[in-house]
Design an enzyme around this catalytic site. Structure first.
Site, short mmCIF file in Angstrom:
data_model
loop_
_atom_site.label_atom_id
_atom_site.label_comp_id
_atom_site.label_asym_id
_atom_site.label_seq_id
_atom_site.Cartn_x
_atom_site.Cartn_y
_atom_site.Cartn_z
N ASP A 32 0.82 -1.21 0.00
CA ASP A 32 0.00 0.00 0.00
C ASP A 32 0.85 1.26 0.00
OD1 ASP A 32 -2.29 1.50 0.05
OD2 ASP A 32 -2.63 1.27 2.20
N ARG B 295 -11.20 1.76 -9.48
CA ARG B 295 -10.25 2.81 -9.87
C ARG B 295 -10.41 3.15 -11.36
NH1 ARG B 295 -5.05 2.20 -6.06
NH2 ARG B 295 -6.24 1.73 -4.20
N THR C 148 -10.50 -7.26 -5.26
CA THR C 148 -11.80 -7.27 -5.94
C THR C 148 -12.39 -5.85 -5.95
OG1 THR C 148 -12.70 -8.04 -3.81
CG2 THR C 148 -12.49 -9.68 -5.54
N GLU C 149 -11.92 -4.99 -5.03
CA GLU C 149 -12.43 -3.61 -4.95
C GLU C 149 -11.65 -2.66 -5.88
OE1 GLU C 149 -11.79 -5.46 -2.02
OE2 GLU C 149 -13.92 -5.96 -2.01
N ASN C 150 -10.46 -3.08 -6.30
CA ASN C 150 -9.62 -2.17 -7.10
C ASN C 150 -10.18 -1.87 -8.49
OD1 ASN C 150 -6.45 -3.34 -5.69
ND2 ASN C 150 -7.67 -1.58 -5.12
N TRP C 151 -11.19 -2.63 -8.92
CA TRP C 151 -11.81 -2.32 -10.23
C TRP C 151 -12.49 -0.95 -10.22
CZ3 TRP C 151 -10.29 -5.42 -13.99
CH2 TRP C 151 -9.99 -6.75 -13.70
C1 FPP Z 1 -2.06 0.04 -3.27
O1 FPP Z 1 -1.54 1.36 -3.25
C2 FPP Z 1 -1.51 -0.71 -4.37
C3 FPP Z 1 -2.23 -1.30 -5.36
C4 FPP Z 1 -3.70 -1.22 -5.42
C5 FPP Z 1 -1.58 -2.00 -6.48
C6 FPP Z 1 -0.36 -2.80 -6.13
C7 FPP Z 1 0.35 -3.10 -7.38
C8 FPP Z 1 1.69 -3.11 -7.54
C9 FPP Z 1 2.65 -2.89 -6.42
C10 FPP Z 1 2.28 -3.35 -8.87
C11 FPP Z 1 1.99 -4.76 -9.29
C12 FPP Z 1 3.07 -5.37 -10.02
C13 FPP Z 1 3.91 -6.29 -9.52
C14 FPP Z 1 4.91 -6.85 -10.45
C15 FPP Z 1 3.89 -6.75 -8.12
P1 FPP Z 1 -2.53 2.57 -3.50
O2 FPP Z 1 -2.60 2.85 -4.95
O3 FPP Z 1 -3.84 2.27 -2.85
O4 FPP Z 1 -1.81 3.71 -2.75
P2 FPP Z 1 -2.50 4.94 -2.00
O5 FPP Z 1 -3.26 4.35 -0.85
O6 FPP Z 1 -1.33 5.76 -1.56
O7 FPP Z 1 -3.37 5.64 -2.99
#
Ligand code: FPP
Length: 241
Positions: free
Chosen positions: A21, A72, A67-70
């Protein structure tokens, strides 16, 4: 490659799970698009997975897409999927050198056919390796995992393959995405958030949680050492006195 910190000579947990995160905030602080944060997050994952192998950690489970990240933006979702595809292509190319075994937790049916194919190929071709196993949680939600397991189990009951009166915890766990994988002893969540966010609810009932004030793209060997040291300071009682 980074060497283990001699001050943390105790054996590491065999299974570490990480909620990656803070990518968005990392990018915002630098005036960059969120996708740049995920790109840096993918690098942090590479560093951390390599270091886990150096330490002798057997399983590393990472929350890559929930499942919630869609919810975005289409652009952000496409960016994360592209990074995953790129990583898996590299992993397939370097497979004989790295000996990492891959598993995927989550409902892969919603991924693109190309990414699904890469996941299946990575899982199949790496099945015999045993140095470190990376479990990627992709389109993963803990409640969704349990619900899919319940449905599969109910179908087996209806087909006469299971008897509901003899169901045990380990019998049910065999229907989860994590079947055969020991529960994580340590769960790490960087970024300062102190939530579980639908990550491995069945598997983490006795895990130690370490919440850290570092954004995931800045995570690396020093932070993993610190989390493991904190884990060793905890007194794990499993409900006993
Ligand atoms: C959460 O940070 C992160 C994610 C939803 C995506 C994680 C994906 C990666 C680290 C890249 C995937 C690729 C590989 C090769 C592992 P956030 O976007 O929610 O951060 P925030 O809370 O600061 O907005």
């Amino acid at each position: 490659m980074a060497q283990p910190d001699p001050s943390t000579q105790l054996p590491p947990p065999q299974h570490i799970a990480i909620i990656m995160d803070g990518n968005g905030r990392w990018a915002k602080k630098r005036g960059l698009p969120r996708t740049a944060g995920h790109s840096a997050g993918a690098e942090a994952f590479r560093r951390t997975a390599n270091y886990c192998r150096t330490l002798g950690v057997k399983y590393l489970t990472v929350y890559a897409f929930s499942t919630e990240n869609w919810k975005r933006s289409g652009e952000e979702v496409a960016g994360i999927m592209k990074l995953l595809g790129k990583y898996l292509q590299e992993a397939l190319r370097d497979m004989e050198k790295n000996h990492v075994r891959f598993r995927f937790f989550g409902d892969l049916s919603r991924l693109s056919p190309e990414l699904r194919q890469l996941c299946e190929e990575a899982q199949q071709r790496s099945g015999a390796y045993h140095e470190v196993q990376v479990n990627f949680c992709l389109n993963y939600g803990g409640r969704d995992e349990i619900l899919r397991a319940v449905k599969a189990y109910a179908q087996d009951v209806a087909a006469g393959k299971q008897d509901v009166n003899t169901l045990t915890e380990s019998g049910f766990a065999a229907y989860l995405d994590s079947a055969g994988v020991p529960d994580p002893e340590l769960v790490i969540r960087p970024s300062g958030e102190m939530r579980v966010s639908n990550f491995l609810p069945w598997q983490t009932v006795y895990s130690e949680f370490v919440f850290m004030n570092v954004l995931w793209p800045d995570f690396g060997p020093a932070e993993l050492d610190a989390a493991i040291a904190e884990y060793h300071r905890r007194n794990r009682r499993f409900g006993g006195a």
